[in-house]
Design a protein around this motif. Sequence first.
Motif, PDB file in Angstrom:
ATOM      1  N   MET A  16      31.574 -41.218  52.065  1.00 19.02           N
ATOM      2  CA  MET A  16      32.247 -40.566  50.728  1.00 19.02           C
ATOM      3  C   MET A  16      32.905 -39.360  50.897  1.00 19.02           C
ATOM      4  SD  MET A  16      29.645 -41.855  47.590  1.00 19.02           S
ATOM      5  CE  MET A  16      30.617 -41.321  46.259  1.00 19.02           C
ATOM      6  N   GLY A  20      36.900 -42.240  45.828  1.00 19.38           N
ATOM      7  CA  GLY A  20      37.807 -42.473  44.605  1.00 19.38           C
ATOM      8  C   GLY A  20      38.472 -43.817  45.014  1.00 19.38           C
ATOM      9  N   ARG A  62      32.558 -50.125  51.906  1.00 15.51           N
ATOM     10  CA  ARG A  62      31.788 -49.642  50.631  1.00 15.51           C
ATOM     11  C   ARG A  62      32.284 -51.148  50.125  1.00 15.51           C
ATOM     12  NH1 ARG A  62      32.808 -44.471  47.295  1.00 15.51           N
ATOM     13  NH2 ARG A  62      31.142 -45.175  46.484  1.00 15.51           N
ATOM     14  N   CYS A 132      32.438 -38.848  36.056  1.00 18.05           N
ATOM     15  CA  CYS A 132      32.740 -38.880  37.393  1.00 18.05           C
ATOM     16  C   CYS A 132      34.140 -38.119  37.825  1.00 18.05           C
ATOM     17  CB  CYS A 132      33.039 -40.305  37.989  1.00 18.05           C
ATOM     18  SG  CYS A 132      32.560 -40.413  39.827  1.00 18.05           S
ATOM     19  N   THR A 136      43.076 -41.141  38.397  1.00 17.17           N
ATOM     20  CA  THR A 136      43.975 -41.667  37.569  1.00 17.17           C
ATOM     21  C   THR A 136      43.796 -41.126  35.967  1.00 17.17           C
ATOM     22  OG1 THR A 136      43.257 -43.626  38.921  1.00 17.17           O
ATOM     23  CG2 THR A 136      44.862 -43.830  37.126  1.00 17.17           C
ATOM     24  N   GLY A 199      38.034 -43.830  35.044  1.00 18.52           N
ATOM     25  CA  GLY A 199      38.786 -44.620  36.001  1.00 18.52           C
ATOM     26  C   GLY A 199      37.937 -45.842  35.885  1.00 18.52           C
ATOM     27  N   PHE A 276      27.074 -47.859  40.746  1.00 15.86           N
ATOM     28  CA  PHE A 276      28.009 -48.162  39.591  1.00 15.86           C
ATOM     29  C   PHE A 276      27.380 -48.880  38.413  1.00 15.86           C
ATOM     30  CE2 PHE A 276      30.129 -47.730  43.366  1.00 15.86           C
ATOM     31  CZ  PHE A 276      31.305 -46.874  43.276  1.00 15.86           C
TER      32      PHE A 276
HETATM   33  P1  RI2 Z   1      40.413 -43.290  40.885  1.00 17.42           P
HETATM   34  C1  RI2 Z   1      35.205 -43.537  41.979  1.00 17.42           C
HETATM   35  O1  RI2 Z   1      34.209 -44.163  42.803  1.00 17.42           O
HETATM   36  C2  RI2 Z   1      34.874 -43.325  40.505  1.00 17.42           C
HETATM   37  O2  RI2 Z   1      33.740 -44.160  39.968  1.00 17.42           O
HETATM   38  C3  RI2 Z   1      36.125 -43.267  39.769  1.00 17.42           C
HETATM   39  O3  RI2 Z   1      35.798 -43.338  38.513  1.00 17.42           O
HETATM   40  C4  RI2 Z   1      36.852 -44.338  40.472  1.00 17.42           C
HETATM   41  O4  RI2 Z   1      36.455 -44.354  41.931  1.00 17.42           O
HETATM   42  C5  RI2 Z   1      38.213 -44.401  40.376  1.00 17.42           C
HETATM   43  O5  RI2 Z   1      38.905 -43.440  40.911  1.00 17.42           O
HETATM   44  P2  RI2 Z   1      33.688 -42.986  43.995  1.00 17.42           P
HETATM   45  O6  RI2 Z   1      34.437 -43.671  45.132  1.00 17.42           O
HETATM   46  O7  RI2 Z   1      40.862 -44.289  41.829  1.00 17.42           O
HETATM   47  O8  RI2 Z   1      33.589 -41.561  43.555  1.00 17.42           O
HETATM   48  O9  RI2 Z   1      41.109 -43.210  39.565  1.00 17.42           O
HETATM   49  O10 RI2 Z   1      32.130 -43.831  43.971  1.00 17.42           O
HETATM   50  O11 RI2 Z   1      40.632 -41.831  41.551  1.00 17.42           O
END
Ligand code: RI2
Length: 324
Positions: A16, A20, A62, A132, A136, A199, A276
């Motif tokens: 990570m 996102g 992932r 979070c 977006t 998001g 999630f």
């Molecule tokens: P964007 C992230 O997952 C969050 O759950 C966030 O809401 C979603 O991705 C969408 O993010 P993680 O990778 O594409 O932090 O809008 O587990 O930036």
Amino acid sequence: MIPESVLKLAEDIKAMRIRGAGRIARAVAKGLAEAATAYTGDSLEEFNEYIRRVAKLLRETRPTAVSLPNAISYILSRYKRDLEYIERVHEARESIITHATEFIKYSLEAVKKIGIIGSHMISSGETILTHCNSSTALEIIIRAFKDGKDIEVFATETRPKCQGYITAGILKRNNVPTVLIPDSAIKSIMKKIDKVIVGADAIAANGAVVNKVGTSLIALAANEASVDFIVAAETYKFSPVTVLGELVEIEERDPREVCSEKFFRYKKIKIRNPAFDITPPEYIDIIVTERGLIPPQAAILVLSEDYGWIIMDRMIKLTSALEE
Ligand code: RI2
């Protein structure tokens, strides 16, 4: 040999350091392009085998964000079409690089468009809650603020990894009045909130939204308080396999993210860390996409428009397997 930079990129997604859903999708597109560029052999067959291995490595980083496999299929399905006239490795390499670059451009423009469309839904004087760290959702909020709307934002911490701190930092840098709150304060804070904007990592055919754990509880509280619940998501976050009834896999992460290793080892306490959760369509007012506002019940329409061919292909395979 898969290049070091691509192996590192895969590791960064797993850990990570790149996160996102949208960013992950663009990162795997970049990874495929880098792998294609680095290939020095001259056998097309070998190149295809190599690209398949790279795609597999990236796909397995992932499991939940469907933007990741969708980005890979965007590139590889177009490459497969090009293969009809490709004869040499350099043409194959060019095709992968072109489609990867195209995807990255599409993705960045989609986020911008969502910002423009979504910001029209925010009025001056409103208080927004976000969970979070969604680039977006933030694009909508920051756009509305830059358009002169006087807003305040509540950002949840988002335990256990606390990506809400990143959100609060970004909002602060953009001068948006922001309050950071613990996740457990949601219920009591909800009476101050006009709109929730989050998001998505995946959207199922029935309009259910998979997003960072805690989202569904926020939706529940918003629903009870009659607060609008808005999801910001590019269309490549819609999951084609859910049309055939496949479920979105919820990533289970290391328990050490929840509390210190010492605690769970010595006390022999079992800890779970699902990253999630799923918000049912009944709790979602609207999904803002780059193509406009989509009610969750219309998710199937986006999927049949974009992935009709994948869905048909899977259906045919399924039917013939049943017939054998
Ligand atoms: P964007 C992230 O997952 C969050 O759950 C966030 O809401 C979603 O991705 C969408 O993010 P993680 O990778 O594409 O932090 O809008 O587990 O930036």
